[in-house]
Design an enzyme around this catalytic site. Sequence first.
Site, short mmCIF file in Angstrom:
data_model
loop_
_atom_site.label_atom_id
_atom_site.label_comp_id
_atom_site.label_asym_id
_atom_site.label_seq_id
_atom_site.Cartn_x
_atom_site.Cartn_y
_atom_site.Cartn_z
N PRO A 104 0.83 -1.21 0.00
CA PRO A 104 0.00 0.00 0.00
C PRO A 104 0.86 1.25 0.00
O PRO A 104 1.80 1.39 0.80
CB PRO A 104 -0.78 -0.12 1.31
CG PRO A 104 0.08 -0.97 2.20
CD PRO A 104 0.78 -1.93 1.29
N THR A 105 0.57 2.16 -0.90
CA THR A 105 1.27 3.45 -0.98
C THR A 105 0.24 4.53 -1.28
O THR A 105 -0.67 4.33 -2.08
CB THR A 105 2.35 3.44 -2.09
OG1 THR A 105 1.78 2.98 -3.32
CG2 THR A 105 3.51 2.53 -1.71
N GLN A 154 -6.00 -1.28 2.67
CA GLN A 154 -5.20 -0.87 3.81
C GLN A 154 -5.93 0.22 4.56
O GLN A 154 -6.45 1.17 3.97
CB GLN A 154 -3.83 -0.35 3.34
CG GLN A 154 -2.93 0.16 4.45
CD GLN A 154 -3.11 1.64 4.73
OE1 GLN A 154 -3.58 2.40 3.87
NE2 GLN A 154 -2.79 2.07 5.94
N THR A 182 -2.56 -0.64 9.27
CA THR A 182 -1.24 -0.08 9.54
C THR A 182 -1.20 0.45 10.96
O THR A 182 -2.07 1.22 11.37
CB THR A 182 -0.90 1.02 8.54
OG1 THR A 182 -0.78 0.45 7.23
CG2 THR A 182 0.41 1.71 8.89
N ARG A 191 9.82 13.81 8.19
CA ARG A 191 10.40 13.66 6.86
C ARG A 191 10.95 15.01 6.40
O ARG A 191 10.30 15.77 5.67
CB ARG A 191 9.36 13.10 5.89
CG ARG A 191 8.78 11.78 6.41
CD ARG A 191 7.56 11.32 5.68
NE ARG A 191 6.88 10.27 6.43
CZ ARG A 191 5.72 9.70 6.06
NH1 ARG A 191 5.12 10.09 4.94
NH2 ARG A 191 5.17 8.77 6.81
N HIS A 303 7.59 1.04 7.75
CA HIS A 303 6.85 2.04 6.97
C HIS A 303 7.79 2.72 5.97
O HIS A 303 7.76 3.94 5.78
CB HIS A 303 6.21 3.08 7.89
CG HIS A 303 4.97 3.71 7.31
ND1 HIS A 303 3.71 3.24 7.56
CD2 HIS A 303 4.80 4.77 6.48
CE1 HIS A 303 2.82 3.99 6.93
NE2 HIS A 303 3.47 4.93 6.26
N ARG A 306 10.07 5.73 6.93
CA ARG A 306 9.48 7.07 6.91
C ARG A 306 8.88 7.48 8.24
O ARG A 306 8.33 8.57 8.37
CB ARG A 306 8.40 7.12 5.82
CG ARG A 306 8.95 6.92 4.42
CD ARG A 306 7.90 6.42 3.46
NE ARG A 306 6.87 7.38 3.17
CZ ARG A 306 7.00 8.41 2.33
NH1 ARG A 306 8.16 8.61 1.71
NH2 ARG A 306 6.01 9.24 2.11
N GLY A 336 12.63 -2.09 1.14
CA GLY A 336 13.93 -2.30 0.55
C GLY A 336 14.01 -3.33 -0.55
O GLY A 336 15.11 -3.65 -1.00
N GLY A 357 7.08 -1.86 -2.47
CA GLY A 357 6.45 -0.55 -2.51
C GLY A 357 7.08 0.37 -3.52
O GLY A 357 6.51 0.68 -4.56
#
Length: 409
Positions: A104-105, A154, A182, A191, A303, A306, A336, A357
């Site tokens: 999920p993004t 999600q 999540t 960030r 996550h 992030r 990753g 992702g």
Amino acid sequence: MPDPNRNTALAQLGGTPHRRYYTGRNLKRAVAIEDLRAMAHRRTPRFVLEYLEGGAEDEATLLRERTSYADWRFVPRQLVDVSERSLTAEILGKPASAPMIVAPTGLNGLFRPGGDIALAAAAAHAGVPFVQSTMSNDRMEDVACAPGLHHWWQLYVFGGDEIWQELLRRADAAGCEALVLTTNAQIFGNREWSARTQSSKTSPSIPTLAETLLHPPWCARALRYGVLPSFRNVVDFVPKGSRSFFECAFWIRDHQPTSLSWDTVAKIRAAWRKPFVLKGVLHPDDVRWALDAGVDAITLSSHGGRQLDWTVAGLDVLPAAREIVGDRAEIYVSGGVRRGTDMLKALALGADAVMAGRAPLYGLCAEGRAGVERALEILRDEALDAMGLLGASSISEIGRDLLAPAAPR
């Protein structure tokens, strides 16, 4: 972006031959995920890239997600018949062409208009599940129209219980096969690099706007479809004065309860009778709690580097999590994944599947749906080739005996 020459000193003399990633438009010439990434960087404004690529604070967790895979080396078997190889897997009781899930993004409409639909269609084409984010830009009902899609939803919890209850009702009605809650985003990660592209919470800086103009195709698509996308699945829950792109995102962030607890998990588990996945777990005690909560799968995830910086990667805690879980639930690793060999290392350490992702998002930025299909194809083909070189014909043969820790530096 990694230096393409970083591992190739023995193949070069005095810096020759010079090597660089492909950045053209012929997707077949993108032979690795890093080529798609290079194509994405050439075509995408900086503020979008900072959202896509960046992590929290010093980005130590972001780095760890990649370096954790480098901590393991293969120990291949030889003289094994690998003329017939298959990555076929079963994920939550459904067949998949590979042990891979498109993670999920959110905000995918920033990369391409209709980005969620493109990701879903590519996942369906590849025969793997697609997880749609609460912060997606296309309606879940529209995404669900992709033929053959294994569609998961999600969930971010925000506002009152009536919001997540309505989202679950819609997800069920749309045919979503699983719910992914999540757990590690109730406080927004720091960030910094993304923040530096804005003059305020809701306004890009002037240099950011100027740099964006250097990407005419992206600007043309944005203007054609309304400049910035809307959060079409949740915008009706947001006050009318806060429904612009940035204001909506920050309103939702500000209304995610820091009181989220295992009691909340129990309420959601009771309301959702289909497979239930808990995402964001890293501590062994939370793995145990998740089992007690009756989840069907656990996703080990930071996550995408992030949220909290300087955490372990999902791969770091995978062997211990598998020992705790046994065969009581499935385990996925997120973060990753850039190579088919990453997938195989995760399987060898105990994962049932990986969540990819950023890799498919590079393809989305590069060439839309076709780019996503190419990203998934690259990961699959790399994994199939590596299986043959390892001496394995099926994922059931990918075990811990095929790995050894890398020698200390």
